[in-house]
Design an enzyme around this catalytic site. Structure first.
Site, PDB file in Angstrom:
ATOM      1  N   CYS A 249      20.543  32.702  43.745  1.00 34.31           N
ATOM      2  CA  CYS A 249      21.518  31.605  43.902  1.00 34.31           C
ATOM      3  C   CYS A 249      21.554  30.664  42.692  1.00 34.31           C
ATOM      4  O   CYS A 249      22.466  29.855  42.575  1.00 34.31           O
ATOM      5  CB  CYS A 249      21.234  30.819  45.175  1.00 34.31           C
TER       6      CYS A 249
ATOM      7  N   HIS B 289      24.802  24.328  44.257  1.00 35.09           N
ATOM      8  CA  HIS B 289      24.882  25.611  44.953  1.00 35.09           C
ATOM      9  C   HIS B 289      25.146  25.324  46.426  1.00 35.09           C
ATOM     10  O   HIS B 289      24.460  24.502  47.053  1.00 35.09           O
ATOM     11  CB  HIS B 289      23.584  26.394  44.764  1.00 35.09           C
TER      12      HIS B 289
ATOM     13  N   ASN C  70      27.427  30.584  52.196  1.00 40.08           N
ATOM     14  CA  ASN C  70      26.592  30.661  50.991  1.00 40.08           C
ATOM     15  C   ASN C  70      26.935  31.964  50.256  1.00 40.08           C
ATOM     16  O   ASN C  70      26.616  33.053  50.743  1.00 40.08           O
ATOM     17  CB  ASN C  70      25.117  30.635  51.412  1.00 40.08           C
TER      18      ASN C  70
HETATM   19  O1  UT7 Z   1      20.624  29.742  48.765  1.00 40.40           O
HETATM   20  C1  UT7 Z   1      19.359  29.497  49.253  1.00 40.40           C
HETATM   21  C2  UT7 Z   1      19.285  30.350  50.459  1.00 40.40           C
HETATM   22  N1  UT7 Z   1      19.010  29.799  51.703  1.00 40.40           N
HETATM   23  C3  UT7 Z   1      19.225  28.553  52.138  1.00 40.40           C
HETATM   24  O2  UT7 Z   1      19.632  27.673  51.464  1.00 40.40           O
HETATM   25  C4  UT7 Z   1      18.882  28.246  53.559  1.00 40.40           C
HETATM   26  C5  UT7 Z   1      18.044  27.035  53.669  1.00 40.40           C
HETATM   27  N2  UT7 Z   1      17.685  26.752  55.047  1.00 40.40           N
HETATM   28  C6  UT7 Z   1      18.600  26.376  55.971  1.00 40.40           C
HETATM   29  O3  UT7 Z   1      19.771  26.270  55.692  1.00 40.40           O
HETATM   30  C7  UT7 Z   1      18.081  26.050  57.336  1.00 40.40           C
HETATM   31  O4  UT7 Z   1      16.677  26.065  57.326  1.00 40.40           O
HETATM   32  C8  UT7 Z   1      18.590  27.035  58.445  1.00 40.40           C
HETATM   33  C9  UT7 Z   1      20.065  26.793  58.675  1.00 40.40           C
HETATM   34  C10 UT7 Z   1      18.337  28.466  58.034  1.00 40.40           C
HETATM   35  C11 UT7 Z   1      17.864  26.757  59.765  1.00 40.40           C
HETATM   36  O5  UT7 Z   1      17.993  25.394  60.136  1.00 40.40           O
HETATM   37  P1  UT7 Z   1      16.697  24.549  60.518  1.00 40.40           P
HETATM   38  O6  UT7 Z   1      17.183  23.232  60.939  1.00 40.40           O
HETATM   39  O7  UT7 Z   1      15.759  24.578  59.338  1.00 40.40           O
HETATM   40  O8  UT7 Z   1      16.120  25.297  61.763  1.00 40.40           O
HETATM   41  P2  UT7 Z   1      14.741  26.106  61.954  1.00 40.40           P
HETATM   42  O9  UT7 Z   1      14.579  27.218  60.979  1.00 40.40           O
HETATM   43  O10 UT7 Z   1      13.628  25.121  61.999  1.00 40.40           O
HETATM   44  O11 UT7 Z   1      14.975  26.775  63.377  1.00 40.40           O
HETATM   45  C12 UT7 Z   1      15.323  25.993  64.504  1.00 40.40           C
HETATM   46  C13 UT7 Z   1      15.627  26.924  65.680  1.00 40.40           C
HETATM   47  C14 UT7 Z   1      14.698  28.114  65.815  1.00 40.40           C
HETATM   48  O12 UT7 Z   1      14.406  28.266  67.194  1.00 40.40           O
HETATM   49  P3  UT7 Z   1      12.981  27.785  67.798  1.00 40.40           P
HETATM   50  O13 UT7 Z   1      11.950  28.577  67.021  1.00 40.40           O
HETATM   51  O14 UT7 Z   1      12.937  26.318  67.515  1.00 40.40           O
HETATM   52  O15 UT7 Z   1      13.108  28.142  69.234  1.00 40.40           O
HETATM   53  C15 UT7 Z   1      15.546  29.288  65.399  1.00 40.40           C
HETATM   54  O16 UT7 Z   1      15.205  30.498  66.040  1.00 40.40           O
HETATM   55  O17 UT7 Z   1      16.942  27.463  65.558  1.00 40.40           O
HETATM   56  C16 UT7 Z   1      16.916  28.859  65.833  1.00 40.40           C
HETATM   57  N3  UT7 Z   1      18.005  29.506  65.131  1.00 40.40           N
HETATM   58  C17 UT7 Z   1      19.236  29.636  65.666  1.00 40.40           C
HETATM   59  N4  UT7 Z   1      19.767  29.238  66.845  1.00 40.40           N
HETATM   60  C18 UT7 Z   1      21.059  29.511  67.074  1.00 40.40           C
HETATM   61  C19 UT7 Z   1      17.999  30.057  63.878  1.00 40.40           C
HETATM   62  N5  UT7 Z   1      19.220  30.545  63.611  1.00 40.40           N
HETATM   63  C20 UT7 Z   1      20.005  30.303  64.687  1.00 40.40           C
HETATM   64  C21 UT7 Z   1      21.355  30.565  65.001  1.00 40.40           C
HETATM   65  N6  UT7 Z   1      21.836  30.154  66.192  1.00 40.40           N
HETATM   66  N7  UT7 Z   1      22.179  31.198  64.134  1.00 40.40           N
END
Ligand code: UT7
Length: 319
Positions: free
Chosen positions: A113, A246, A276
């Site tokens: 990225c 980005h 993204n």
């Molecule tokens: O270009 C660089 C590449 N990547 C990125 O920039 C991504 C960077 N990270 C993010 O954007 C965020 O961390 C995410 C959007 C991926 C996740 O958001 P978060 O607020 O950090 O949530 P989390 O990873 O702490 O997960 C919270 C919960 C989890 O459930 P539990 O374990 O709390 O029960 C996940 O399983 O959200 C769950 N979860 C979802 N729920 C519904 C993860 N993906 C989804 C989904 N729908 N699509």
């Protein structure tokens, strides 16, 4: 002294749009969750027949037209991609043939990225060396090919597309400064840990990510490297007209702008309708704001990327 300056921008998005509702029909997710946690409402997905070089071709042609340049004027092509058409030849060589730019240097940059920021910084240095005068710098990705479409934690985040700029030698800057960084100790935080060997896929061909660690790391390094690039140019936060980050997650964009002390009206946001698109996200966002008449000649841009590797970097430029 020779400087380099962006002479034109272009972009391309494949026509097929995938909304959040398409995911919630078959996965444990919802439009509300995706919008709230990421700001993403939709993304474009390439047709099976389209490779990164096809997307790059459309973006490149639009950038050439905007710059008033012909394919034969280009003496350097750099394509930032982590989803190349082939292991080799490079996507840049395929693009060169499709564009009809003969004999020029052409190579790919793999910095995920951060790829576009890396490629732009490299092209700037090639032009400043005096050996190249007109570069086509492209970010092009078909990330849809390396996603596990059953993993709700990753598949909802990404999209396909390409963006391009023509970078020309100029008497005035242009690009004032660039800073590139990497730390391979964090390679496990975001990766596609597979390869092809002996006709088989070894490891995994799908993107894996520790999302919340990536989030925190991204905000920290984007703040640091943005300040470094400004300091290297003798500029301050007040000298930024547009922050072109980005486009990974609207919460990362907002948190970074807040940390840098840049007001929300100066923040470029396209992640809501592009998702993204990895190396393509910055030139796609740039082109959208230029064509909308929002980014204008003379505006000062702080462009910043962060991604797998880990890699990160910033370019400070007058448009
Ligand atoms: O270009 C660089 C590449 N990547 C990125 O920039 C991504 C960077 N990270 C993010 O954007 C965020 O961390 C995410 C959007 C991926 C996740 O958001 P978060 O607020 O950090 O949530 P989390 O990873 O702490 O997960 C919270 C919960 C989890 O459930 P539990 O374990 O709390 O029960 C996940 O399983 O959200 C769950 N979860 C979802 N729920 C519904 C993860 N993906 C989804 C989904 N729908 N699509």
């Amino acid at each position: 002294m020779i400087h380099s300056r962006i002479a034109g921008t272009g972009s391309y998005l494949p026509p097929r749009i995938v909304t959040n509702d398409e995911f919630s029909e078959r996965l444990e997710t919802s439009d509300a969750w995706i919008r709230e946690r990421t700001g993403i409402a939709q993304r474009h997905i390439a047709d099976e027949s389209q490779g990164s070089s096809d997307l790059a071709l459309e973006a490149g042609k639009a950038a050439l037209q905007a710059a008033g340049a012909r394919p034969e004027d280009i003496d350097l092509i750099i394509v930032a991609t982590s989803t190349p058409d082939f292991i080799f030849p490079s996507t840049a060589c395929l693009l060169q043939a499709k564009l009809g730019s003969k004999d020029c240097a052409a190579f790919d940059v793999q910095a995920v990225c951060s790829g576009f920021v890396y490629a732009l910084s490299i092209a700037d240095k090639f032009i400043k060396s005096g050996q190249h005068k007109c570069a086509l710098v492209v970010g092009a990705e078909v990330f849809s090919r390396i996603l596990d479409w059953n993993d709700r934690g990753t598949c909802v985040l990404f999209g396909d597309g390409a963006g391009a700029v023509v970078l020309r030698a100029s008497d005035a800057p242009g690009i004032h400064s660039s800073v590139l960084r990497a730390d391979g100790r964090h390679s496990g935080m975001l990766s596609v840990p597979g390869n092809v060997s002996g006709g088989k896929i070894i490891g995994s061909p799908f993107l894996q990510m520790v999302g919340n660690q990536v989030f925190k790391f991204a905000v920290k390094v984007l703040d640091e490297v943005g300040r470094e690039a400004l300091a290297a140019a003798g500029a301050g936060i007040g000298d930024v007209d547009w922050l072109v980050l980005h486009q990974a997650n609207v919460r990362i964009l907002d948190a970074t702008a807040r940390k840098l002390g840049i007001p929300p009206e100066k923040l470029v946001v396209t992640v809501d309708h592009h998702g993204n698109t990895s190396a393509a996200s910055i030139p796609l966002a740039l082109d959208e704001y230029v064509r909308a008449g929002r980014i204008k000649a003379g505006h000062r841009l702080l462009m910043e990327g962060v991604g797998g590797g880990f890699t990160w970097g910033a370019v400070y430029a007058t448009f």
